[in-house]
Scaffold this active site. Structure first.
Site, short mmCIF file in Angstrom:
data_model
loop_
_atom_site.label_atom_id
_atom_site.label_comp_id
_atom_site.label_asym_id
_atom_site.label_seq_id
_atom_site.Cartn_x
_atom_site.Cartn_y
_atom_site.Cartn_z
CG HIS A 35 3.59 -5.74 8.55
ND1 HIS A 35 3.30 -4.82 7.57
CD2 HIS A 35 3.49 -6.97 7.96
CE1 HIS A 35 3.03 -5.46 6.44
NE2 HIS A 35 3.14 -6.76 6.64
N GLY A 36 6.56 -3.84 8.19
CA GLY A 36 7.57 -4.15 7.17
C GLY A 36 7.64 -3.06 6.14
N GLY A 45 6.25 -3.13 2.88
CA GLY A 45 5.02 -2.92 2.11
C GLY A 45 5.26 -3.00 0.61
#
Length: 475
Positions: free
Chosen positions: A398-399, A401
């Site tokens: 999702h990204g 981190g």
């Protein structure tokens, strides 16, 4: 407790079952992405999640994995509902349905120009509410209207003039998660959320103006509505104080109920009950309501961005996709040769449907689902697409981190200096505070280019396009 990783294949590491673990742990990572920061016990959390009643296949960790509450951020776990599988609020997180939305503008970078970009960023700076206690763009009339929004999500917002019907086709679950139960949302949660619809919040939330720097898959990019040089807007936010309170309330309720269901967990932050128990069903209903709040929130912010682009550049914004990364959903997957009803927790992880999946809108059926992977200020972001054969229940990162805590970032970076460095690189920065800016410094995060490469190498999702920042409005 020391956690030993065994390499199964490039970018796939295994934590063997031991002690209370019911399944192994699987970590998708390169050597550079394995959590190594002092105090980051994310791998221990992966092992702890593997002890949950009813868990199947494995406790998974995405390439951006790092320490979180109970579950690691970047953790994915599915439990078998019909075999006593549990649901854990810690497997969703406090910012329920926090997610990322990408919109594509009807202008390319070369035609936007420095002056129009500066004016656009000034308008966005004024138009986008953010900060810990800031109110939102939509002042709901009271708890009754809040109930309607909690049931209707982004659809309710569109029906009230905040967007167009096509927006819903490009949202996960078409903008509305079924099963919302506003009655399971406490009065305190409603009070916290009543005035915050249409606001970024604080922390790592942002609205970023970007440009498509490189297209790796022209056909898929075209299906998504993206082309080289195109200006885009990426929005990252969630369910604000309402979602946080929902999580708080139901973690406490499940913690009190552990003994009733004879559940023992190695970490009280993993408090859980069977999905089909009264506390489990109560949480599912409250979580769905909070998820719908988060989706309406992003819909309102999209409309604010559209007004800003119309004013500053005379162009519109089309929604590419909206995806959540803090959710638990009831899904059917094939386990040991049979289709099973599972509760799939994705915390800091997004759904990543492959081409042909029935959950896709018609215009994306041949391409697959967009997977949005934001970097941090000054770094790239990625648009990826789901791949077939993803055994982590069709999940992806999702990204970037975190690798630094916010406290450590404040000791290493000054917000004023960071803004100067970014502005010198041509990235316009509109922060809500110097402290918040410093906490989100690029150095505080993993290398998003590496995260995207490992996500592709592990067979979770494939890179479609790389985006670079032009300006950022920070929460």
């Amino acid at each position: 407790m020391e956690v030993v990783l065994v390499e199964e294949s490039p970018y796939r590491l295994r934590i063997e079952q031991r002690e209370q673990m019911r399944v192994p742990g699987v970590v998708f990572a390169s050597k550079a992405l394995v959590p190594q920061a002092a105090g980051d016990r994310a791998l221990e959390q992966v092992a702890n999640v593997a002890t949950l009643p009813g868990i199947v296949r494995a406790s998974f960790a995405m390439p951006d994995v790092h320490w979180g509450y109970g579950f690691p951020i970047g953790g994915v776990a599915a439990t078998d509902v019909d075999a006593g599988g549990v649901i854990s609020p810690g497997g969703v997180g406090f910012d329920i349905s926090c997610g990322v939305r990408l919109l594509a503008a009807g202008v390319v970078r070369a035609d936007l120009g420095r002056d129009r970009l500066r004016r656009l960023m000034d308008i966005l700076d004024t138009a986008i509410p953010r900060g810990m206690g800031r109110g939102g763009l939509w002042k709901l009339s009271g708890p009754e209207e809040m109930d309607e929004l909690l049931v209707g999500g982004a659809r309710y917002a569109v029906e009230h003039g905040h967007g167009v019907p096509r927006d819903l086709d490009r949202c996960e679950d078409y903008g509305v998660l079924d099963g919302a139960a506003p009655g399971q949302v406490s009065r305190r949660a409603v009070e916290r959320g009543l005035q915050q619809v249409g606001s970024l919040g604080s922390g790592n939330h942002f609205l970023e103006v970007q440009a498509v720097d490189r297209v790796y898959d022209p056909d898929t990019a075209a299906a998504f509505g993206l082309r080289a040089g195109q200006v885009c807007v990426m929005i990252h936010c969630g369910s604000r104080g309402l979602g946080h309170q929902v999580c708080t309330d139901h973690v406490h309720a499940m913690d009190r109920a552990l003994h009733r269901y004879r559940i023992s967990v190695p970490d009280r932050q993993l408090a859980c009950t069977p999905v089909d128990s009264p506390p489990g069903r109560d949480y599912l209903g409250a979580m769905a309501a909070a998820a719908n709040y988060g989706r309406a929130n992003r819909q309102l912010l999209s409309e604010a961005a559209r007004r800003a682009f119309a004013t500053a550049a005379g162009v519109g914004l089309d929604l590419v996709y909206d995806i959540s990364h803090n959710m638990a959903k009831l899904e059917t997957h094939r386990i040991d040769g049979a289709h099973r009803r599972l509760c799939v927790h994705r915390k800091g992880a997004t759904r990543a449907l492959p081409p042909g999946d029935p959950g896709l809108p018609a215009d994306l059926a041949g391409a697959g689902q967009p997977v949005l992977v934001p970097g941090t200020m000054g770094t790239a972001s990625y648009v990826m697409v789901g791949l077939p054969g993803n055994d982590a229940f069709n999940s992806a990162c999702h990204g970037a981190g975190r690798v630094w805590s916010r406290h450590h970032a404040l000791h290493m970076v000054r917000g004023e200096q960071l803004r100067g460095e970014l502005e010198a690189r041509g990235i316009a920065v509109r922060p809500s505070s110097w402290r918040g800016l410093a906490e989100e410094a690029p150095q505080a995060y993993k290398d998003v280019d590496e995260v995207a490469a490992v996500t592709e190498g592990a067979g979770l999702a494939r890179v479609v396009a790389r985006l670079v920042p032009l300006g950022v409005v920070k929460g």
